[in-house]
Design an enzyme around this catalytic site. Sequence first.
Site, mmCIF file in Angstrom:
data_model
loop_
_atom_site.group_PDB
_atom_site.id
_atom_site.type_symbol
_atom_site.label_atom_id
_atom_site.label_comp_id
_atom_site.label_asym_id
_atom_site.label_seq_id
_atom_site.Cartn_x
_atom_site.Cartn_y
_atom_site.Cartn_z
ATOM 1 N N LEU A 175 11.098 1.375 7.165
ATOM 2 C CA LEU A 175 10.451 1.808 5.928
ATOM 3 C C LEU A 175 11.179 3.048 5.397
ATOM 4 O O LEU A 175 11.452 3.969 6.173
ATOM 5 C CB LEU A 175 8.984 2.163 6.192
ATOM 6 C CG LEU A 175 8.218 2.448 4.900
ATOM 7 C CD1 LEU A 175 7.848 1.144 4.210
ATOM 8 C CD2 LEU A 175 6.975 3.278 5.156
ATOM 9 N N ARG B 261 8.194 4.282 -4.528
ATOM 10 C CA ARG B 261 8.223 3.334 -3.404
ATOM 11 C C ARG B 261 7.203 2.214 -3.614
ATOM 12 O O ARG B 261 7.471 1.052 -3.270
ATOM 13 C CB ARG B 261 7.966 4.059 -2.086
ATOM 14 C CG ARG B 261 8.100 3.120 -0.895
ATOM 15 C CD ARG B 261 8.027 3.841 0.433
ATOM 16 N NE ARG B 261 6.738 4.477 0.653
ATOM 17 C CZ ARG B 261 6.444 5.244 1.698
ATOM 18 N NH1 ARG B 261 7.371 5.494 2.613
ATOM 19 N NH2 ARG B 261 5.255 5.781 1.835
ATOM 20 N N ARG C 250 -7.353 -20.720 -1.871
ATOM 21 C CA ARG C 250 -6.332 -20.512 -0.829
ATOM 22 C C ARG C 250 -5.170 -21.492 -0.965
ATOM 23 O O ARG C 250 -5.347 -22.711 -0.859
ATOM 24 C CB ARG C 250 -6.953 -20.648 0.562
ATOM 25 C CG ARG C 250 -5.966 -20.260 1.663
ATOM 26 C CD ARG C 250 -6.556 -20.399 3.069
ATOM 27 N NE ARG C 250 -5.597 -19.966 4.073
ATOM 28 C CZ ARG C 250 -4.563 -20.688 4.496
ATOM 29 N NH1 ARG C 250 -4.358 -21.896 4.013
ATOM 30 N NH2 ARG C 250 -3.720 -20.202 5.397
ATOM 31 N N HIS D 283 -0.685 -20.975 -0.303
ATOM 32 C CA HIS D 283 0.328 -19.962 -0.034
ATOM 33 C C HIS D 283 1.067 -19.512 -1.286
ATOM 34 O O HIS D 283 1.321 -18.330 -1.476
ATOM 35 C CB HIS D 283 1.359 -20.471 0.983
ATOM 36 C CG HIS D 283 0.813 -20.649 2.368
ATOM 37 N ND1 HIS D 283 -0.290 -21.413 2.652
ATOM 38 C CD2 HIS D 283 1.237 -20.145 3.549
ATOM 39 C CE1 HIS D 283 -0.532 -21.379 3.947
ATOM 40 N NE2 HIS D 283 0.379 -20.614 4.522
ATOM 41 N N TYR E 176 0.825 -1.204 0.000
ATOM 42 C CA TYR E 176 0.000 0.000 0.000
ATOM 43 C C TYR E 176 0.857 1.249 0.000
ATOM 44 O O TYR E 176 2.070 1.193 0.159
ATOM 45 C CB TYR E 176 -0.959 0.003 1.198
ATOM 46 C CG TYR E 176 -0.324 0.339 2.526
ATOM 47 C CD1 TYR E 176 0.496 -0.569 3.183
ATOM 48 C CD2 TYR E 176 -0.546 1.576 3.131
ATOM 49 C CE1 TYR E 176 1.074 -0.250 4.411
ATOM 50 C CE2 TYR E 176 0.032 1.890 4.359
ATOM 51 C CZ TYR E 176 0.836 0.975 4.989
ATOM 52 O OH TYR E 176 1.419 1.286 6.192
ATOM 53 N N GLU F 263 12.593 2.312 13.981
ATOM 54 C CA GLU F 263 11.603 3.337 13.636
ATOM 55 C C GLU F 263 10.456 3.221 14.629
ATOM 56 O O GLU F 263 10.588 2.557 15.652
ATOM 57 C CB GLU F 263 11.129 3.142 12.190
ATOM 58 C CG GLU F 263 10.517 1.774 11.936
ATOM 59 C CD GLU F 263 9.997 1.576 10.526
ATOM 60 O OE1 GLU F 263 9.889 2.552 9.756
ATOM 61 O OE2 GLU F 263 9.667 0.426 10.195
ATOM 62 N N LYS G 224 6.408 -1.757 2.066
ATOM 63 C CA LYS G 224 5.187 -1.189 2.658
ATOM 64 C C LYS G 224 4.046 -2.165 2.394
ATOM 65 O O LYS G 224 3.236 -1.964 1.491
ATOM 66 C CB LYS G 224 4.918 0.209 2.069
ATOM 67 C CG LYS G 224 4.030 1.075 2.958
ATOM 68 C CD LYS G 224 4.105 2.525 2.546
ATOM 69 C CE LYS G 224 3.062 3.389 3.234
ATOM 70 N NZ LYS G 224 3.136 3.464 4.691
#
Length: 285
Positions: free
Chosen positions: A206, A55, A103, A105, A36, A182, A150
Site C-alpha cells: 500500500l 489515494r 448478487r 459478480h 476505504y 509490508e 486500499k
Amino acid sequence: MFDSDQIVYLNGEFIPLGEAKVSVLDRGFIFGDGVYELIPVYAGEPFRMPHHLARLQRSLDGIGLTNPHTDAQWEALVRALVGRQPFADQGVYFQVTRGVAKRDHAFPTDVVPTVFMMSNRLATPSREAVDRGVAVVTAEDNRWHRCDLKTISLLGNVLMRQLAADHGAVETVMFRDGFLTEASASNVLIVVDGGIVVPPKDNLILPGITYDATMEFAREAGIPLTVRPVPKAEALAADEMWLSSSTKEVLAITTVDGKPFAGGRPGPVFRSMWEIFQAKKPKAH
Ligand SMILES: Cc1ncc(COP(=O)(O)O)c(C=O)c1O
C-alpha cells in the site's frame, strides 16, 4: 464495545451509529467490493488530507468506481464529522462500496455507491511502545497482487494481523519471494548504515501516506534514503526496522519472531525520526 450514540455519516445523513444500517445486498457486505481511507486528525486538524483523498481516488480508479464526491465535498464531510466527536485526536475512517444490487459478480449499472464514515479516538502508540519498541512476527505474503489498492477486502490482512495477535505481537512483517513487502496494516522501513531503505511503491504494498511523510521528513533532515527491493536476509539483519501507519506513526521493531532485534532497543535514526514526526503534527492553538 462501541458507543451506539456516536454520530456517524451514512449516505447523506449524520445519524447515531446504532441507527446506521446497510442492506445485506450491499456489495461491500457480499463481495468486499469497495475501498476505504483512514485520515488521522490531531487537535481537530486532519493530517495530510489531500494525500489521503488522492489515494482514495487512485483506489476508486483501480476498482472502476466513480468517486461520489469532489475533494471539497469530502473535506467538508470529514470536518463536519470530526466536529461532531468529543475527541481532539481522531481517526476518520470512511469507505465507499459499489452499492446495493442483485448478487452478480459483474458490476451493476445505475447503482448509487454506499458512503459510510465514522471517526474514533485516535489511539497512537503509548510512550512505552515508543521507548521500548514492539514485537512482530514474520510470514510469507500470501495476499493478492493489488495490495496497492486500499480495498475493504481485507481478509488476507486480517489473517496476518491475527497471526501477530496469536503470538502477542503487534504486527506481521511479510516477505514475498524473498523480498520485504509490508505488514498487515503498516509499511515497513529499515535502516542500514544510518540511511533509511524502503521497498518501492509497486503493486505489492500500500502506498502509505505515513511512508511518504517519513521519506519527506528524512529528505528535509538530510537522512540518506534509498528506495529499492529489500531482500529478506537484509531486513532481518538491518540496524533498525520500523513500522509506519496513520495510527502507529513510526514505531520501532525490537522483537522479531520472539527474539530481540537490533539490540532489542529502538535505534538512533528511529528516535530522530519520531521527534521530527511529533514536531510536524498539527498542534492545538
Ligand atoms: C496494508 C497496509 N499497509 C500500509 C498502511 C499504512 O498506510 P498509512 O500510512 O496511509 O496509514 C496501512 C494502513 O492502514 C495498511 O493497511
